[in-house]
Design a protein around this motif. Structure first.
Motif, PDB file in Angstrom:
ATOM      1  N   ASP A  35     -33.967  67.183  71.269  1.00  0.00           N
ATOM      2  CA  ASP A  35     -34.100  68.275  72.228  1.00  0.00           C
ATOM      3  C   ASP A  35     -35.272  68.046  73.180  1.00  0.00           C
ATOM      4  O   ASP A  35     -35.362  68.680  74.218  1.00  0.00           O
ATOM      5  CB  ASP A  35     -34.226  69.620  71.525  1.00  0.00           C
ATOM      6  CG  ASP A  35     -35.432  69.716  70.609  1.00  0.00           C
ATOM      7  OD1 ASP A  35     -36.092  68.682  70.361  1.00  0.00           O
ATOM      8  OD2 ASP A  35     -35.721  70.825  70.133  1.00  0.00           O
ATOM      9  N   LYS A  36     -36.190  67.132  72.837  1.00  0.00           N
ATOM     10  CA  LYS A  36     -37.308  66.757  73.702  1.00  0.00           C
ATOM     11  C   LYS A  36     -37.453  65.239  73.615  1.00  0.00           C
ATOM     12  O   LYS A  36     -37.087  64.638  72.610  1.00  0.00           O
ATOM     13  CB  LYS A  36     -38.594  67.420  73.233  1.00  0.00           C
ATOM     14  CG  LYS A  36     -38.576  68.919  73.397  1.00  0.00           C
ATOM     15  CD  LYS A  36     -39.896  69.535  73.000  1.00  0.00           C
ATOM     16  CE  LYS A  36     -39.789  71.046  73.204  1.00  0.00           C
ATOM     17  NZ  LYS A  36     -41.011  71.739  72.865  1.00  0.00           N
ATOM     18  N   ARG A  38     -38.461  61.669  72.704  1.00  0.00           N
ATOM     19  CA  ARG A  38     -39.114  61.178  71.494  1.00  0.00           C
ATOM     20  C   ARG A  38     -39.089  59.660  71.466  1.00  0.00           C
ATOM     21  O   ARG A  38     -38.142  59.042  71.948  1.00  0.00           O
ATOM     22  CB  ARG A  38     -38.416  61.716  70.249  1.00  0.00           C
ATOM     23  CG  ARG A  38     -38.395  63.252  70.219  1.00  0.00           C
ATOM     24  CD  ARG A  38     -38.042  63.834  68.888  1.00  0.00           C
ATOM     25  NE  ARG A  38     -39.029  63.639  67.857  1.00  0.00           N
ATOM     26  CZ  ARG A  38     -40.155  64.351  67.699  1.00  0.00           C
ATOM     27  NH1 ARG A  38     -40.458  65.294  68.566  1.00  0.00           N
ATOM     28  NH2 ARG A  38     -40.968  64.120  66.711  1.00  0.00           N
ATOM     29  N   PRO A  53     -43.116  62.742  69.318  1.00  0.00           N
ATOM     30  CA  PRO A  53     -42.969  63.295  70.662  1.00  0.00           C
ATOM     31  C   PRO A  53     -43.451  62.277  71.697  1.00  0.00           C
ATOM     32  O   PRO A  53     -44.462  61.606  71.480  1.00  0.00           O
ATOM     33  CB  PRO A  53     -43.879  64.522  70.668  1.00  0.00           C
ATOM     34  CG  PRO A  53     -44.288  64.756  69.256  1.00  0.00           C
ATOM     35  CD  PRO A  53     -44.049  63.498  68.496  1.00  0.00           C
ATOM     36  N   PRO A  55     -43.572  62.853  75.624  1.00  0.00           N
ATOM     37  CA  PRO A  55     -43.316  63.503  76.908  1.00  0.00           C
ATOM     38  C   PRO A  55     -43.491  62.531  78.074  1.00  0.00           C
ATOM     39  O   PRO A  55     -44.140  61.489  77.946  1.00  0.00           O
ATOM     40  CB  PRO A  55     -44.377  64.602  76.980  1.00  0.00           C
ATOM     41  CG  PRO A  55     -45.051  64.643  75.670  1.00  0.00           C
ATOM     42  CD  PRO A  55     -44.714  63.401  74.924  1.00  0.00           C
ATOM     43  N   GLU A  56     -42.935  62.900  79.197  1.00  0.00           N
ATOM     44  CA  GLU A  56     -43.073  62.136  80.441  1.00  0.00           C
ATOM     45  C   GLU A  56     -44.546  61.807  80.675  1.00  0.00           C
ATOM     46  O   GLU A  56     -45.415  62.663  80.514  1.00  0.00           O
ATOM     47  CB  GLU A  56     -42.527  62.977  81.607  1.00  0.00           C
ATOM     48  CG  GLU A  56     -42.794  62.414  82.971  1.00  0.00           C
ATOM     49  CD  GLU A  56     -42.013  61.137  83.258  1.00  0.00           C
ATOM     50  OE1 GLU A  56     -42.549  60.277  83.988  1.00  0.00           O
ATOM     51  OE2 GLU A  56     -40.880  60.995  82.764  1.00  0.00           O
ATOM     52  N   PRO A 167     -33.306  63.952  75.726  1.00  0.00           N
ATOM     53  CA  PRO A 167     -32.327  65.026  75.507  1.00  0.00           C
ATOM     54  C   PRO A 167     -31.081  64.805  76.354  1.00  0.00           C
ATOM     55  O   PRO A 167     -31.127  64.154  77.407  1.00  0.00           O
ATOM     56  CB  PRO A 167     -33.058  66.285  75.973  1.00  0.00           C
ATOM     57  CG  PRO A 167     -34.500  65.927  76.000  1.00  0.00           C
ATOM     58  CD  PRO A 167     -34.556  64.435  76.251  1.00  0.00           C
TER      59      PRO A 167
END
Length: 172
Positions: A35-36, A38, A53, A55-56, A167
C-alpha cells in the motif's frame, strides 16, 4: 521421448513468466501487493524476507565484503520518481573486480585511499534485480538509515530478488 519434451517445455513457462514479471515490475508469485512504496527482498518462492518503507527520495545501500580483500563495498540506490536508481558506489581499493568504467559516473577520492563513483544514475530495469546472496564471510547486507540487515543471515548462498515495490496505480 515426446512426453519428456512436453514436461521440459512446461518447466520453462514458469521461469519465463517470472522473468517477464520481474522485467515488468510485477510482484513475484506469493508476494502480496503493497500500500506504500517498500524496499523488499523476496526469496526464490516470492516470500518476503525483508520489507522496509521506502518513500520517494529515500535511499539505501547494498553492502558486502570483498571476497579476496575483505573490505566493505557499497552500491547505493534511491527511490526516484517511482524508480529504483543506482546512484553511486564506494570501492575502498582497486582490488580484483573493482574498477571504474569510464563514461559510467564520475570517480572521486573518498579521502582514505578508496573512491566513490558518483552520478551513476542508472535506473534498474523493472525496479528489481536478482542476487545470489554470499556466505557469511561476504555478508551481503542492506543499509537503510545506518541500520544493517544481513541478507546472508537470512538467505546464505540462495537467490533472492531485491525490489522497489510500488502500490498499484503508481507507474514504474
Amino acid at each position: 521421448m515426446h512426453a519428456s519434451r512436453l514436461i521440459a517445455g512446461r518447466a520453462w513457462l514458469p521461469a519465463l513468466l517470472l522473468c517477464v514479471g520481474l522485467a515488468a515490475g510485477v510482484p513475484a508469485a506469493g508476494a502480496p501487493a503493497v500500500d506504500k512504496p517498500r524496499l523488499e527482498v523476496l526469496d526464490a518462492d516470492g516470500e518476503r524476507l525483508v520489507s522496509l518503507p521506502m518513500p520517494e527520495g529515500e535511499g539505501w545501500c547494498l553492502e558486502w565484503n570483498h571476497s579476496v580483500e575483505g573490505f566493505a563495498v557499497l552500491d547505493c540506490y534511491r527511490h526516484r520518481d517511482g524508480r529504483m536508481v543506482l546512484e553511486r558506489s564506494h570501492l575502498p581499493d582497486f582490488a580484483a573486480g573493482l574498477d571504474h568504467i569510464p563514461g559510467r559516473g564520475r570517480q572521486v577520492s573518498d579521502g582514505e585511499g578508496g573512491y566513490w563513483i558518483e552520478a551513476i544514475d542508472e535506473p534498474v530495469p523493472g525496479n528489481a534485480y536478482r542476487l545470489r546472496v554470499g556466505a557469511m564471510r561476504v555478508d551481503h547486507r542492506l543499509v537503510v538509515d545506518g541500520v544493517r540487515t544481513s541478507l546472508s543471515r537470512l538467505a546464505e548462498n540462495e537467490r533472492v530478488t531485491i525490489r522497489l515495490a510500488l502500490p498499484a496505480g503508481i507507474p514504474d
